[in-house]
Write an enzyme that holds these catalytic residues in place. Structure first.
Site: not given
Ligand code: FES
Length: 133
Positions: A35, A104
């Site tokens: 990402c 994350c």
């Protein structure tokens, strides 16, 4: 059900401990190649305790909420305990993250561990101390 818990939204909107510690004892930076998000953690360590922590995160809302929560979880804690922090514990403290956002929270765990490694590389005698405990 809402996609994100209220805690995630709160830490995303009002992140705690954002910033830089100029004279940090340990700095850890990690990125997620997929990402492209980046997280940097600064630790101040005194007497084997994390006395201050700040973060800079260039990333998604979950990464910001995870960094914010992780800093809250480790502030004032002994280094040996901080070393054990998992991304799961961070996600649980946030009342959960969607499955596809769990990575994350991994950034927070890794950034903290990297910062501790940085600290130990500057103070190798401290690593021995904590292993002998
Ligand atoms: Fe990259 Fe969240 S999408 S850290």
């Amino acid at each position: 059900m809402a996609l994100y818990s209220e805690k995630v939204m709160d830490h995303f909107r009002n992140p705690r401990n954002v910033g830089v510690i100029e004279d940090a004892d340990g700095i850890g930076e990690v990125g997620n190649a997929k990402c492209g998000d980046i997280m940097k953690i600064y630790l101040k360590i005194d007497n084997d305790t994390v006395t201050d922590v700040k973060f800079e995160t260039f990333g998604c809302g979950s990464a910001i909420a995870s960094s914010s929560m992780a800093t809250e979880l480790i502030k004032g804690k002994p280094v040996a305990e901080v070393m054990q922090l998992t991304n799961k514990a961070v996600a649980e403290a946030l009342d959960g993250l969607p499955d596809y956002k769990m990575h994350c929270s991994v950034l927070a765990e890794e950034a903290i561990k990297n910062a501790l490694e940085d600290y130990y590389s500057k103070h190798p005698e401290k690593r021995k101390d904590s292993e002998n405990e």
